[in-house]
Design a protein around this motif. Structure first.
Motif, PDB file in Angstrom:
ATOM      1  N   TRP A  54       5.736  11.444   4.338  1.00  0.00           N
ATOM      2  CA  TRP A  54       5.345  10.238   5.057  1.00  0.00           C
ATOM      3  C   TRP A  54       4.073  10.492   5.868  1.00  0.00           C
ATOM      4  O   TRP A  54       3.215   9.608   5.972  1.00  0.00           O
ATOM      5  CB  TRP A  54       6.469   9.778   5.973  1.00  0.00           C
ATOM      6  CG  TRP A  54       7.737   9.383   5.271  1.00  0.00           C
ATOM      7  CD1 TRP A  54       8.992   9.851   5.524  1.00  0.00           C
ATOM      8  CD2 TRP A  54       7.887   8.441   4.197  1.00  0.00           C
ATOM      9  NE1 TRP A  54       9.918   9.255   4.682  1.00  0.00           N
ATOM     10  CE2 TRP A  54       9.262   8.385   3.861  1.00  0.00           C
ATOM     11  CE3 TRP A  54       6.991   7.630   3.487  1.00  0.00           C
ATOM     12  CZ2 TRP A  54       9.750   7.561   2.854  1.00  0.00           C
ATOM     13  CZ3 TRP A  54       7.488   6.814   2.475  1.00  0.00           C
ATOM     14  CH2 TRP A  54       8.842   6.785   2.172  1.00  0.00           C
ATOM     15  N   GLY A  55       3.954  11.695   6.401  1.00  0.00           N
ATOM     16  CA  GLY A  55       2.761  12.020   7.166  1.00  0.00           C
ATOM     17  C   GLY A  55       1.511  12.005   6.312  1.00  0.00           C
ATOM     18  O   GLY A  55       0.469  11.490   6.733  1.00  0.00           O
ATOM     19  N   ALA A  56       1.606  12.554   5.092  1.00  0.00           N
ATOM     20  CA  ALA A  56       0.453  12.566   4.195  1.00  0.00           C
ATOM     21  C   ALA A  56       0.063  11.148   3.792  1.00  0.00           C
ATOM     22  O   ALA A  56      -1.133  10.814   3.714  1.00  0.00           O
ATOM     23  CB  ALA A  56       0.769  13.402   2.959  1.00  0.00           C
ATOM     24  N   ILE A  57       1.065  10.300   3.537  1.00  0.00           N
ATOM     25  CA  ILE A  57       0.779   8.906   3.181  1.00  0.00           C
ATOM     26  C   ILE A  57       0.145   8.179   4.361  1.00  0.00           C
ATOM     27  O   ILE A  57      -0.814   7.413   4.195  1.00  0.00           O
ATOM     28  CB  ILE A  57       2.070   8.200   2.722  1.00  0.00           C
ATOM     29  CG1 ILE A  57       2.557   8.815   1.401  1.00  0.00           C
ATOM     30  CG2 ILE A  57       1.839   6.701   2.560  1.00  0.00           C
ATOM     31  CD1 ILE A  57       3.902   8.288   0.932  1.00  0.00           C
ATOM     32  N   ALA A  58       0.662   8.420   5.557  1.00  0.00           N
ATOM     33  CA  ALA A  58       0.108   7.774   6.756  1.00  0.00           C
ATOM     34  C   ALA A  58      -1.355   8.140   6.952  1.00  0.00           C
ATOM     35  O   ALA A  58      -2.200   7.275   7.238  1.00  0.00           O
ATOM     36  CB  ALA A  58       0.933   8.174   7.975  1.00  0.00           C
ATOM     37  N   ARG A  59      -1.681   9.432   6.791  1.00  0.00           N
ATOM     38  CA  ARG A  59      -3.071   9.858   6.967  1.00  0.00           C
ATOM     39  C   ARG A  59      -3.968   9.246   5.898  1.00  0.00           C
ATOM     40  O   ARG A  59      -5.097   8.839   6.181  1.00  0.00           O
ATOM     41  CB  ARG A  59      -3.148  11.389   6.935  1.00  0.00           C
ATOM     42  CG  ARG A  59      -2.527  12.063   8.163  1.00  0.00           C
ATOM     43  CD  ARG A  59      -2.827  13.548   8.183  1.00  0.00           C
ATOM     44  NE  ARG A  59      -2.175  14.254   7.078  1.00  0.00           N
ATOM     45  CZ  ARG A  59      -0.924  14.717   7.116  1.00  0.00           C
ATOM     46  NH1 ARG A  59      -0.176  14.517   8.201  1.00  0.00           N
ATOM     47  NH2 ARG A  59      -0.411  15.361   6.086  1.00  0.00           N
ATOM     48  N   ALA A  60      -3.483   9.185   4.659  1.00  0.00           N
ATOM     49  CA  ALA A  60      -4.298   8.646   3.572  1.00  0.00           C
ATOM     50  C   ALA A  60      -4.563   7.158   3.746  1.00  0.00           C
ATOM     51  O   ALA A  60      -5.652   6.661   3.422  1.00  0.00           O
ATOM     52  CB  ALA A  60      -3.611   8.905   2.226  1.00  0.00           C
ATOM     53  N   MET A  97       0.822  -1.201   0.000  1.00  0.00           N
ATOM     54  CA  MET A  97       0.000   0.000   0.000  1.00  0.00           C
ATOM     55  C   MET A  97       0.866   1.264   0.000  1.00  0.00           C
ATOM     56  O   MET A  97       0.554   2.248  -0.683  1.00  0.00           O
ATOM     57  CB  MET A  97      -0.933  -0.001   1.221  1.00  0.00           C
ATOM     58  CG  MET A  97      -2.004  -1.082   1.226  1.00  0.00           C
ATOM     59  SD  MET A  97      -3.133  -0.988  -0.225  1.00  0.00           S
ATOM     60  CE  MET A  97      -2.441  -2.297  -1.260  1.00  0.00           C
ATOM     61  N   ILE A  98       1.956   1.234   0.747  1.00  0.00           N
ATOM     62  CA  ILE A  98       2.867   2.383   0.782  1.00  0.00           C
ATOM     63  C   ILE A  98       3.520   2.559  -0.587  1.00  0.00           C
ATOM     64  O   ILE A  98       3.661   3.688  -1.087  1.00  0.00           O
ATOM     65  CB  ILE A  98       3.924   2.198   1.883  1.00  0.00           C
ATOM     66  CG1 ILE A  98       3.257   2.237   3.258  1.00  0.00           C
ATOM     67  CG2 ILE A  98       5.004   3.278   1.793  1.00  0.00           C
ATOM     68  CD1 ILE A  98       4.148   1.759   4.392  1.00  0.00           C
ATOM     69  N   GLY A 140      -4.320   5.478   6.736  1.00  0.00           N
ATOM     70  CA  GLY A 140      -4.784   5.131   8.064  1.00  0.00           C
ATOM     71  C   GLY A 140      -3.756   4.359   8.867  1.00  0.00           C
ATOM     72  O   GLY A 140      -4.108   3.510   9.699  1.00  0.00           O
ATOM     73  N   LEU A 141      -2.470   4.634   8.629  1.00  0.00           N
ATOM     74  CA  LEU A 141      -1.383   3.990   9.354  1.00  0.00           C
ATOM     75  C   LEU A 141      -0.641   5.033  10.179  1.00  0.00           C
ATOM     76  O   LEU A 141      -0.789   6.244   9.958  1.00  0.00           O
ATOM     77  CB  LEU A 141      -0.407   3.328   8.376  1.00  0.00           C
ATOM     78  CG  LEU A 141      -0.982   2.235   7.464  1.00  0.00           C
ATOM     79  CD1 LEU A 141       0.055   1.819   6.427  1.00  0.00           C
ATOM     80  CD2 LEU A 141      -1.413   1.024   8.286  1.00  0.00           C
ATOM     81  N   SER A 142       0.187   4.572  11.102  1.00  0.00           N
ATOM     82  CA  SER A 142       0.974   5.521  11.878  1.00  0.00           C
ATOM     83  C   SER A 142       2.102   6.070  11.016  1.00  0.00           C
ATOM     84  O   SER A 142       2.635   5.365  10.146  1.00  0.00           O
ATOM     85  CB  SER A 142       1.568   4.846  13.121  1.00  0.00           C
ATOM     86  OG  SER A 142       2.645   3.994  12.778  1.00  0.00           O
ATOM     87  N   VAL A 152       4.841   4.110   8.451  1.00  0.00           N
ATOM     88  CA  VAL A 152       4.971   4.458   7.041  1.00  0.00           C
ATOM     89  C   VAL A 152       6.397   4.894   6.723  1.00  0.00           C
ATOM     90  O   VAL A 152       6.986   4.481   5.711  1.00  0.00           O
ATOM     91  CB  VAL A 152       3.959   5.563   6.666  1.00  0.00           C
ATOM     92  CG1 VAL A 152       4.280   6.137   5.287  1.00  0.00           C
ATOM     93  CG2 VAL A 152       2.546   5.007   6.695  1.00  0.00           C
ATOM     94  N   GLN A 153       6.971   5.725   7.559  1.00  0.00           N
ATOM     95  CA  GLN A 153       8.330   6.198   7.310  1.00  0.00           C
ATOM     96  C   GLN A 153       9.327   5.039   7.324  1.00  0.00           C
ATOM     97  O   GLN A 153      10.191   4.939   6.451  1.00  0.00           O
ATOM     98  CB  GLN A 153       8.735   7.243   8.338  1.00  0.00           C
ATOM     99  CG  GLN A 153      10.141   7.800   8.103  1.00  0.00           C
ATOM    100  CD  GLN A 153      10.462   8.960   9.017  1.00  0.00           C
ATOM    101  OE1 GLN A 153       9.684   9.307   9.895  1.00  0.00           O
ATOM    102  NE2 GLN A 153      11.602   9.584   8.799  1.00  0.00           N
ATOM    103  N   ARG A 154       9.204   4.153   8.314  1.00  0.00           N
ATOM    104  CA  ARG A 154      10.142   3.034   8.439  1.00  0.00           C
ATOM    105  C   ARG A 154      10.019   2.080   7.247  1.00  0.00           C
ATOM    106  O   ARG A 154      11.015   1.718   6.618  1.00  0.00           O
ATOM    107  CB  ARG A 154       9.892   2.290   9.748  1.00  0.00           C
ATOM    108  CG  ARG A 154      10.743   1.041   9.945  1.00  0.00           C
ATOM    109  CD  ARG A 154      10.579   0.501  11.350  1.00  0.00           C
ATOM    110  NE  ARG A 154       9.180   0.285  11.689  1.00  0.00           N
ATOM    111  CZ  ARG A 154       8.504  -0.810  11.371  1.00  0.00           C
ATOM    112  NH1 ARG A 154       9.090  -1.784  10.685  1.00  0.00           N
ATOM    113  NH2 ARG A 154       7.234  -0.943  11.734  1.00  0.00           N
TER     114      ARG A 154
END
Length: 330
Positions: free
Chosen positions: A26-32, A13-14, A34-36, A40-42
């Motif tokens: 990474w924050g925008a991807i996490a919000r989209a 998904m990432i 629904g992950l922390s 997502v960054q890791r």
């Protein structure tokens, strides 16, 4: 992380999110998704570090410069195809390089900036490459799908829309050719190496201020000269058969056929070009059976279209600004 079995569903998904918008934070991807953000960054950085996902940019030379892209089919001496292909893949003007089935065939797209560059390529540089027997060239006349605008995966449409909400896109007011400054060239070169490079690092590479770098990037994206491009390894999407298909199409059907094929999920690249075939399609599917279905169904249903030639890609050596050596995980 170097094998398909190590990938989890969040990993995929990432990866798909990065293909939707390679410069999303990474924050925008996490919000989209629904992950922390930490997850997502890791996981996202691991995908990038392993070469399973590569983010760069695509410079549209139909807007920058005065020459159109060239699609070339080179016949090589027995055993020389891979060596010739690798030499072509190292060229700064190479956009796509593939070794395909056949008698030593290499197919590539090169992006000359000027008419003089085009003439020199065809008359001098390419014929002089050791191992090349002949060169067949076609000029790209019209893009129906460019590669950077193709995506794989099954992210929900609202997620894709969220990720692309702040994607740099061409302004409706954009028109005419774009002349790159020295600073623009530096920004383009840096983004070709790392499409996720921060504005601060790009400014440093171009020796300009961060606000100036941001303004120049907005201008290049807004003019349609620059596009974000993300490539995924087959370990991510499991589409392991790539084929190039040349189509003979009556002139009055080229636009309709190109538009129909350009929006199909299997098609990553589709152009109208000069030469004995009017349309070239690059498709990516799961297996030979899926390729057969695409040829007999998607193309076979188009009526007046004839397949002039189809070739399976044996080795993808370059896609966009990226050499693909690190994209193989088998």
């Amino acid at each position: 992380m170097n094998a398909a079995e190590e990938l989890t569903e969040p990993d995929r998904m990432i990866a798909y999110a990065l293909q939707a918008n390679g410069r999303a934070t990474w924050g925008a991807i996490a919000r989209a998704l629904g992950l922390s953000e930490r997850t997502v960054q890791r996981r996202g950085q691991r995908l990038l570090d392993a070469g399973l996902v590569q983010v760069s940019t695509y410079l549209d030379t139909t807007i920058v410069g005065e020459a159109h892209p060239l699609v070339l089919r080179l016949s090589t001496r027995t055993g020389a195809a891979l060596t010739v292909g690798r030499e072509l893949a190292r060229r700064p003007d190479a956009s796509s390089v593939s070794v395909v089935e056949g008698s030593g065939d290499v197919v590539c797209m090169l992006l000359p900036r000027t008419r003089e560059d085009s003439a020199r390529l065809l008359l001098t540089e390419l014929p002089s490459i050791d191992g090349v027997d002949s060169v067949e060239a076609s000029t790209v006349l019209r893009y129906f799908r460019s590669g950077y605008d193709w995506s794989v995966g099954d992210l929900p449409a609202p997620v894709v829309e969220t990720l692309r909400a702040d994607t740099p896109t061409r302004s409706a007011a954009a028109s005419g050719p774009v002349q790159l400054t020295r600073e623009d060239e530096s920004l383009v070169a840096a983004l070709a190496e790392d499409g996720r490079a921060t504005v601060i690092s790009l400014a440093k590479a171009a020796d300009i201020s961060a606000p100036t770098a941001r303004r120049r990037l907005e201008a290049l994206f807004g003019a349609g000269a620059l596009h974000v491009r993300t490539e995924l390894s087959s370990a991510v999407h499991d589409l392991r058969v790539e084929a190039l298909i040349w189509l003979s199409v009556p002139p009055d059907h080229v636009e309709t056929v190109g538009a129909a094929l350009g929006c199909r999920p299997e098609v990553r690249f589709c152009v109208a070009c000069t030469g004995s075939s009017q349309i070239l399609v690059d498709c990516l599917v799961s297996d030979p059976a899926a390729l057969y279905s695409f040829l007999t169904g998607a193309i076979g249903s188009l009526g007046s279209v004839t397949v002039a030639r189809s070739s399976v890609v044996l080795e993808a050596l370059r896609r966009g600004p990226m050499q693909m050596a690190n994209m193989r995980h088998e």
